[in-house]
Design a protein around this motif. Structure first.
Motif, PDB file in Angstrom:
ATOM      1  N   UNK A 235       0.821  -1.225   0.000  1.00  0.00           N
ATOM      2  CA  UNK A 235       0.000   0.000   0.000  1.00  0.00           C
ATOM      3  C   UNK A 235       0.848   1.265   0.000  1.00  0.00           C
ATOM      4  N   UNK A 236       1.828   1.416   0.895  1.00  0.00           N
ATOM      5  CA  UNK A 236       2.627   2.652   0.856  1.00  0.00           C
ATOM      6  C   UNK A 236       3.445   2.816  -0.422  1.00  0.00           C
ATOM      7  N   UNK A 237       3.806   1.714  -1.071  1.00  0.00           N
ATOM      8  CA  UNK A 237       4.593   1.810  -2.296  1.00  0.00           C
ATOM      9  C   UNK A 237       3.721   1.911  -3.544  1.00  0.00           C
ATOM     10  N   UNK A 238       2.416   1.946  -3.373  1.00  0.00           N
ATOM     11  CA  UNK A 238       1.537   2.036  -4.526  1.00  0.00           C
ATOM     12  C   UNK A 238       1.593   0.803  -5.414  1.00  0.00           C
ATOM     13  N   UNK A 239       1.881  -0.350  -4.825  1.00  0.00           N
ATOM     14  CA  UNK A 239       1.931  -1.603  -5.582  1.00  0.00           C
ATOM     15  C   UNK A 239       0.522  -2.196  -5.628  1.00  0.00           C
TER      16      UNK A 239
END
Length: 654
Positions: A235-239
């Motif tokens: 989620x934080x890496x936009x994956x």
């Protein structure tokens, strides 16, 4: 050269199917070659996206054709941004669906382990985990317990460098259906490998070790491992297109890359493999661009955009060497934490590669260059292709300046001969028939030429030649790989290490465990058993035609015993070879044939002992003719040797 021909012929007879069998997430051995068409240019040219794209287009087109690969995806990051993300070929040949870097979802195999180790280091930063603590200290509420086989406990540091000392096993890692996947804790408890060496002694790649580390993290968190990875990394890496879910969520399934194998010029599509241990990486599906986000975070000291997943110091620790395989040869690649050292051309490179039956991937970071490359293919041909791409990329943008060694020095011939022998990876099973994988496919036969060069042969690889750089250190002729040998106090080589394959140690095996002896005994046994069956069936016909003395009941019983034993051993061999052909299915749920074979092997062993006893009676009571008794004796001896070799393969565990 004669013994090599015999070596190859017997391997093809015994394990013909192994060549096309999956390299099961356990790290296939890379062959490092430089692409002939790779022109070396100044590193600054990487800043020209158009020039780089032209080169990559030509390189990938050549790879897909030469290695029979339907499709691939590549992403390259540089200086904090994506330099290029592009798909090549097809994700679905029947539908004509092309690979699109930011859409096509690939299985990436063990490259996904980097997610696991990133998550573990988050736990270290949160003070929930300590790299030097006995992992049993985190498993008080779990049914998983690491046995105290050795005085030294296993720690997360050992797990992260693949030096825990576990044997290699595959059982429990796959299932027939997603609905059959059991809780990770139960799988780890039910399929625990044996501890076969003290921790911290040697590197030996372990899928189980990574899965255990993921379980430790989950035990210290308020979430399952997959929930943790979703929340703290993806989620934080936009994956957004990355998942462990099996089957894929409905919104991702239409974008799934299909895995293929190439046979006789045609591609055969295969259904996805169902993996059971998420931290091991097999079940991770993602896109090339999502992996680009992951690389950018690791290259930017743990941050991606406004999000931070690791502290800068932690990232540096993960990328730094944590296990040195040879203190005498510091340039030999070792292990960082979770990351594999892949240094080439004097460049610091860390990353990981991944293997599933049909998908091959590789992620490589050049931390000092702020550059990373990720590639994934949907066919087994991607195995060698990914390392060729890595070497070609490195040669082109970070060329080697050293002059290669080409001629052996004085005294090299005698030193090379002292090193000749078989060296087997420690990543093998010690307790089950899966040991066949290591013995047949992870053994290097080292030879010496009269000129002082070393040669290596292995199943699935061409013969390679090596020249001495200094005693015990050899450089690949025409390549960039390196062999390093460790010797004991008597000066005898005991272990071998490969520069291009960081997570492995190769142990010298005694002569009686060499591939030559193994193949000779098994081949002779098959011929002997067939001769017995021929005489067994043809004897009565011969006596009717030519006449002869009717054998006594004891003579007839002795012949029937040896004939039955011969038939049983042939059946056992065939059953286990067929089991290997269908390895994934057998690992998921052993077939009736395999279960039958496991019983027949002990019946055959009991019959073998009986045949040896019958041999004594045959000579004492003068059964048959002298030549017939001699034949019976030779075959009886070969049944013992055959059983012995099956024991060494653990097809016959005692």
């Amino acid at each position: 050269m004669k013994h090599r021909s015999i070596h190859t012929a017997v391997v093809l007879v015994l394990v013909a199917a192994l060549v096309s069998t999956p390299a099961i997430a356990t790290a296939a051995t890379p062959t490092v070659r430089s692409a002939d068409s790779t022109e070396q240019v100044d590193p600054t040219d990487l800043s020209d996206p158009d020039e780089f794209e032209r080169w990559l287009d030509e390189t990938m087109a050549d790879q897909l054709e030469r290695h029979h690969i339907p499709g691939a995806a590549v992403v390259v990051v540089n200086d904090g941004d994506v330099l290029l993300a592009k798909g090549y070929g097809y994700a679905d040949l029947e539908a004509g669906r092309p690979v699109v870097a930011n859409e096509t979802v690939f299985s990436i195999g063990s490259t996904g382990k980097l997610v696991t180790w990133t998550a573990v280091m988050q736990g270290v930063e949160d003070d929930r985990l300590d790299l030097d603590r006995d992992v049993n200290g985190y498993l008080a509420d779990s049914t998983v317990t690491v046995p105290d086989t050795y005085a030294e406990p296993i720690t997360l540091e050992h797990l992260g460098t693949h030096s825990a000392g576990f044997e290699d096993i595959f059982a429990g890692m796959v299932a027939d259906d997603p609905d059959e996947v059991r809780p990770m804790e139960k799988i780890l408890a039910d399929h625990q490998p044996a501890r076969v060496r003290p921790p911290g002694e040697f590197v030996a790649y372990s899928n189980y070790g990574t899965a255990l580390a993921g379980h430790v993290l989950a035990e210290q968190s308020d979430a399952t491992f997959t929930e943790y990875a979703d929340e703290r990394i993806f989620t934080p890496l936009g994956m957004d297109d990355t998942t462990y879910a099996q089957p894929l969520p409905h919104e991702l399934e239409p974008r799934r890359a299909i895995g293929y194998t190439s046979q006789n010029g045609e591609y055969q599509a295969h259904d996805p493999v169902i993996w059971t241990l998420p931290p091991e990486g097999g079940s991770l599906r993602t896109t090339a661009t999502d992996m680009g986000h992951f690389m950018l975070a690791h290259l930017n000291e743990g941050t991606y955009g406004s999000e931070r997943i690791l502290e800068a110091e932690t990232v540096r620790e993960m990328h730094s060497r944590q296990f040195t395989k040879s203190e005498a040869v510091p340039e030999l690649n070792g292990m960082a934490f979770g990351f594999i050292e892949m240094d080439r051309n004097g460049e610091t490179i860390v990353g990981h590669w991944g293997d599933t039956p049909r998908f091959k991937s590789l992620l490589a970071l050049y931390p000092e260059r702020d550059t990373g490359i990720f590639v994934v293919y949907n066919s087994p041909g991607g195995g060698p292709a990914r390392f060729e791409l890595l070497q070609a990329f490195t040669d082109r943008y970070y060329p080697q300046s050293d002059t290669p060694v080409v001629e052996p020095p004085n005294g090299a011939t005698d030193r090379a001969r002292e090193l000749a022998g078989d060296y087997r990876s420690l990543t093998v099973s010690e307790s089950s028939w899966e040991r066949v994988l290591g013995v047949m496919t992870r053994t290097f036969t080292v030879g010496a030429t009269d000129e002082g060069y070393l040669t290596t042969t292995a199943l699935g690889e061409e013969t390679r030649q090596w020249v001495e750089r200094r005693p015990g250190v050899y450089e690949e002729v025409g390549g960039s790989d390196m062999l390093v040998f460790r010797v004991d106090e008597d000066g005898r080589a005991t272990h071998m290490f490969r520069h291009a394959f960081g997570p492995a140690t190769y142990e010298r095996v005694p002569w009686y465990e060499s591939l030559t002896v193994l193949q000779a005994v098994l081949g002779a046994g098959v011929v002997a058993f067939l001769s017995v069956l021929l005489l067994w069936l043809g004897g009565p016909v011969w006596r009717r035609w030519r006449g002869g003395i009717v054998p006594s009941d004891r003579e007839r019983a002795a012949r029937w015993l040896l004939g039955t034993v011969s038939l049983l051993w042939l059946a056992v061999l065939v059953i286990f070879l067929l089991a290997w052909i269908n390895f994934n299915a057998e690992a998921a749920s052993p077939s009736l044939a395999l279960q039958t074979g496991k019983v027949l092997r002990y019946v055959a062993l009991a019959g073998t002992i009986g045949a040896v006893v019958a041999t004594g009676f045959a000579w004492r009571d003068s059964y048959w003719t002298r030549s017939a008794r001699l034949h019976y004796s030779v075959v009886s001896a070969l049944t013992l040797l055959f059983a012995w070799q099956l024991y060494l393969l653990r097809i016959l565990p005692l």
